[in-house]
Design an enzyme around this catalytic site. Structure first.
Site, PDB file in Angstrom:
ATOM      1  N   GLU A 178      29.448   1.646  40.576  1.00 19.81           N
ATOM      2  CA  GLU A 178      30.363   2.370  41.453  1.00 19.81           C
ATOM      3  C   GLU A 178      30.042   2.327  42.960  1.00 19.81           C
ATOM      4  OE1 GLU A 178      30.812   6.355  39.867  1.00 19.81           O
ATOM      5  OE2 GLU A 178      32.166   5.608  38.323  1.00 19.81           O
ATOM      6  N   GLU A 232      33.098   2.822  31.704  1.00 21.59           N
ATOM      7  CA  GLU A 232      32.985   4.283  31.546  1.00 21.59           C
ATOM      8  C   GLU A 232      34.368   4.894  31.423  1.00 21.59           C
ATOM      9  OE1 GLU A 232      30.784   6.641  34.444  1.00 21.59           O
ATOM     10  OE2 GLU A 232      29.307   5.029  34.651  1.00 21.59           O
TER      11      GLU A 232
HETATM   12  C1  NOJ Z   1      30.595   7.935  36.895  1.00 22.41           C
HETATM   13  C2  NOJ Z   1      29.136   7.786  37.102  1.00 22.41           C
HETATM   14  O1  NOJ Z   1      28.785   6.448  36.919  1.00 22.41           O
HETATM   15  C3  NOJ Z   1      28.291   8.671  36.203  1.00 22.41           C
HETATM   16  O2  NOJ Z   1      26.985   8.648  36.671  1.00 22.41           O
HETATM   17  C4  NOJ Z   1      28.882  10.058  36.168  1.00 22.41           C
HETATM   18  O3  NOJ Z   1      28.087  10.949  35.458  1.00 22.41           O
HETATM   19  C5  NOJ Z   1      30.269   9.971  35.567  1.00 22.41           C
HETATM   20  N1  NOJ Z   1      31.090   9.153  36.421  1.00 22.41           N
HETATM   21  C6  NOJ Z   1      30.970  11.315  35.416  1.00 22.41           C
HETATM   22  O4  NOJ Z   1      31.226  11.841  36.673  1.00 22.41           O
END
Ligand code: NOJ
Length: 472
Positions: free
Chosen positions: A196, A381
């Site tokens: 990200e 994710e």
């Molecule tokens: C994206 C992130 O990569 C992760 O670290 C985070 O916990 C989740 N989103 C949920 O916000």
């Protein structure tokens, strides 16, 4: 920025809705006959990150966790610190057991730079051995490892040199990636260089809620550029040293970024809201997604900052497009805000525990949009903070249904990783949000894991793919 470019950007933002229209979900049982809808070898798994689950870490985040904003508000909600987290550093066997119970055939986890290289030039071979043992144990359990090399945290020694504000970090991270890939390459084919980049740029350097807590979009743009440059160098390094085809598919590496994609929905039809939503989309979504196709970093906030640069090694540096999808933002222009807008959720829309809109159709939209670029896609994710555990089953079902729709319409989607296997440390939000398919009792000495109702939903999907969940 020159006027012609500004006009081009504005015109594109006003005239082009980047997302295809949403699909209608629930009209048919999209979860039936999954095997015919999804490619053979489809990866179904969960995702985690070292800082959020391992426990016992010492890095820029552990420093940040102890501090407060200039107004006195603690950096982390309820003054939580990551601390022992889920103690996954010592509990991987138990966690692999949970994955088997889910019927998962893949797991995305990250290696912790501060653990492996605690001071500049030092290398913790024992820790590296343990990560290698994890990857081998996963593979032995029929679970394909996907390894993230950088997931938000920096070793303290990198942060004190300026972290992402220092060009040197590019080479340091590339050198680290080379070492990790050399060590783990015999067991790992699937690599995610950086998690990200847009979120790091936005939360660390525009909103100031991640370390180092700055609010300067100009710095944010240069940080994002550095992260993409680091990705290019990391990719070269991994391709060079990881020459072992661990999964026998004929390729030693498949490399990408886990790119957080959001839908930026203009709050009204007004040209200003549409313009700002379009520019936000370009900055947050498009800059990363287009980089491997153009070989350039193109980032602009009109009147504030512009980066337009060809980067050696960027072209062709993605073997797949990794998408982290959670929600949609409604965008109202506000030119006094550093992000030029305020983002909100209309009162009639369903939200999760953190107030994010639940919008499964958005997953279909982003898969259609990015699937059209010609690379295989992994949903690296997708998940929901849901303390009750009662909303997650329908969340998982509807989002998977959206994925299946996109696949049936031709998107080459190769995997889905649910965030997350376990409840974990949710950065500035501390331990309150519960993202786990398995609940964690953080007060118990053994960080006891127990299933939430969505475990059954996950198992149902696994069975649909021909995988066999183990009895719990
Ligand atoms: C994206 C992130 O990569 C992760 O670290 C985070 O916990 C989740 N989103 C949920 O916000």
């Amino acid at each position: 920025m020159n006027i012609a470019r500004l006009a081009r950007l504005g015109y594109a933002a006003l005239t082009r809705d980047p997302h295809p229209p949403p699909c209608v979900l629930g009209a048919e049982d999209a979860l039936s006959s999954l095997r015919s809808a999804l490619p053979a070898g489809f990866l179904l798994g969960t995702a985690t990150a070292s800082h959020q689950i391992e426990g016992g870490l010492d890095n820029d985040w552990t420093d940040w966790e102890r501090g407060a904003h200039p107004g006195g508000e603690p950096h982390i909600k309820d003054r939580a610190v990551s601390g022992a987290a889920c103690d996954s550093w010592s509990r991987i066997d138990e966690d692999i057991g949970l994955m088997r119970r889910l019927g998962a055939n893949a797991y995305r986890f990250s290696v912790e730079w501060s653990r492996l290289e605690p001071t500049e030039g030092a290398w913790n071979e024992d820790a590296a051995d343990r990560y290698l043992a994890w990857a081998n144990a996963l593979r032995a359990a029929g679970i394909e490892p996907m390894v993230t090399i950088h997931h938000f945290t920096l070793p303290r020694w990198v942060a004190t040199q300026g972290g992402w504000m220092n060009d040197r970090t590019i080479e340091l991270l590339a050198a680290f990636a080379r070492r990790v890939a050399k060590k783990l390459g015999s067991a790992v084919d699937l690599w995610c260089t950086i998690n990200e980049p847009s979120v790091v740029a936005a939360l660390s350097y525009v909103k100031g809620i991640f370390p180092p807590g700055l609010e300067d979009p100009r710095i944010a743009a240069h940080v994002m550029a550095r992260m993409l440059k680091a990705h290019a160098r990391m990719t070269e390094a991994i391709r060079e040293v990881d020459t072992t085809d661990a999964d026998g598919d004929g390729r030693a590496t498949r490399i990408g970024i886990a790119h957080h994609v959001r839908i930026f929905q203009p709050a009204t039809r007004s040209p200003l809201d549409r313009l700002v939503a379009g520019l936000t989309d370009r900055f947050f979504n498009e800059a990363v997604a287009s980089a491997p196709f153009t070989g350039r970093i193109e980032l602009a906030i009109p009147g504030v900052v512009e980066v337009d640069e060809a980067v050696p090694g960027l072209l062709g540096s993605f073997d797949y497009m990794g998408i982290n999808y959670y929600t949609r933002d409604h965008v109202k222009a506000d030119l006094r805000d550093p992000a030029l807008s305020k983002q909100f959720v209309p009162a009639d829309r369903p939200v999760n525990d953190l107030g994010w809109e639940i919008y499964p159709e958005g997953l279909y939209q982003v898969l259609k949009r990015y699937g059209a670029l010609g690379l295989p896609v992994y949903v690296t994710e997708n998940g929901i903070p849901d303390k009750s555990g009662d909303v997650r089953p329908s969340f998982l079902r509807s989002h998977f249904e959206a994925l299946v729709r996109a696949a049936r319409e031709g998107v080459d989607v190769r995997g889905y990783f649910h965030w997350s296997l376990l409840d974990n440390f949710e950065w500035a939000e501390g331990y309150e949000p519960r993202f786990g398919l398995f609940r964690v009792d953080f007060d118990s000495p053994d960080k006891r894991r127990s299933p939430t109702p969505a475990v059954e939903t996950f198992q149902e999907i696994a069975r649909g793919l021909g995988l066999e969940p183990e009895a719990g």
